[in-house]
Design a protein around this motif. Structure first.
Motif, mmCIF file in Angstrom:
data_model
loop_
_atom_site.group_PDB
_atom_site.id
_atom_site.type_symbol
_atom_site.label_atom_id
_atom_site.label_comp_id
_atom_site.label_asym_id
_atom_site.label_seq_id
_atom_site.Cartn_x
_atom_site.Cartn_y
_atom_site.Cartn_z
ATOM 1 N N THR A 38 0.806 -1.221 0.000
ATOM 2 C CA THR A 38 0.000 0.000 0.000
ATOM 3 C C THR A 38 0.839 1.272 0.000
ATOM 4 N N ASP A 65 -4.059 -2.813 -2.099
ATOM 5 C CA ASP A 65 -4.524 -3.049 -0.738
ATOM 6 C C ASP A 65 -5.222 -4.400 -0.744
ATOM 7 N N SER A 71 -9.278 -4.064 -5.269
ATOM 8 C CA SER A 71 -7.877 -3.721 -5.473
ATOM 9 C C SER A 71 -7.089 -4.935 -5.950
ATOM 10 N N SER A 202 0.578 1.802 7.986
ATOM 11 C CA SER A 202 -0.020 1.449 6.698
ATOM 12 C C SER A 202 -1.529 1.247 6.788
ATOM 13 N N PRO A 204 -5.222 1.778 6.337
ATOM 14 C CA PRO A 204 -6.076 2.622 5.486
ATOM 15 C C PRO A 204 -7.065 3.443 6.315
#
Length: 267
Positions: A38, A65, A71, A202, A204
């Protein structure tokens, strides 16, 4: 899969740590490399290191991701667009939180399960059917000693339980996959010199703020990522069902399973 030259490996979480170490070793074998994560900066730096080490292979770095199914689908589309197919899938992405079970919020569970468990299954769902159709391939599922012996390392509840689940996934998939010429290796990883304890960097935004808990640092023997990577490469070449990175933990593992087996004994 003894001959790795000319094959293509997809390594999730491949920008740093075990993923990057494995990418470097596979590239040295002549394997084309696709790494994803990511973080663009760390991913690009990792890809450049691979390119410098092995100029004769293709190297792709793609933002992905793995906790987001769409994704992962985009990741596959980009690999296909580049004219590559995934022969070796390494489900390496991992994140963890720290703290007692009751301190974890819904979004903490969702994030860890999203990366560790769902991310693994999303990748398998996308790339395993193609391997079956071709009649060959190999999948490495990166587990953890914490998932193999869940009462060994505490304060990582979501991570521990998710890793236990991916162990079961690997064991269940292996006999079926073998009928289609696809190998499955489940890697039991223990203390390694990685940055997994910095996982929250990392996280999200959709999973909310980081979980902040004051934890005492746990002392543990940690081996270099390259040591784990070399064992994974051997596991792929030898089609090993299980790879355990720390032989010294065998006795502790036996103790745990002996406790379970004792439950089957009735007078």
């Amino acid at each position: 899969m003894k001959d790795l030259k000319g094959k293509t490996a997809l390594i999730t979480g491949g920008g740093t740590g075990i993923g990057l170490a494995l990418a470097l070793q596979l590239a040295a074998e002549g394997t084309n490399i696709v790494i994803c994560s990511t973080n663009k900066e760390r991913l690009s730096a990792g890809a450049n290191e691979i390119r410098k080490s092995a100029s004769n292979v293709k190297v792709l770095d793609i933002i992905c991701d793995v906790s987001d199914r769409s994704s992962v689908k985009t990741l596959k589309a980009e690999i296909t667009k580049a004219g590559l197919q995934v022969d070796i899938l390494v489900c390496n992405s991992g994140v963890t939180t720290g703290g007692e079970f009751h301190l974890h919020r819904e979004q903490d569970w969702d994030w860890v399960y999203g990366v560790v468990l769902n991310g693994t299954t999303y990748c398998i769902q996308e790339f395993y059917p193609d391997m079956v159709n071709r009649g060959y391939g190999h999948i490495c599922i990166h587990g953890s000693q914490a998932g193999m012996v869940p009462n060994w390392v505490t304060l990582h509840g979501p991570y521990t339980s998710a890793k236990a689940a991916v162990h079961a996934l690997g064991a269940a998939l292996r006999p079926e996959a073998a009928q289609h010429g696809v190998g499955i290796s489940t890697i039991i990883i223990a203390g390694t010199q990685t940055e997994i304890m910095k996982s929250e960097r990392s996280r999200p935004e959709r999973f909310g703020d980081s979980l902040v808990v004051d934890l005492k640092k746990r002392e543990a023997r940690r081996i270099p990522p390259a040591d784990v990577a070399s064992q994974v490469v051997d596991g792929i070449k030898q089609d090993k069902g299980w790879v355990a990175t720390h032989p010294d933990l065998k006795a502790r593992t036996k103790q745990y399973f002996d406790e379970i087996l004792a439950a089957y004994d009735h007078e």
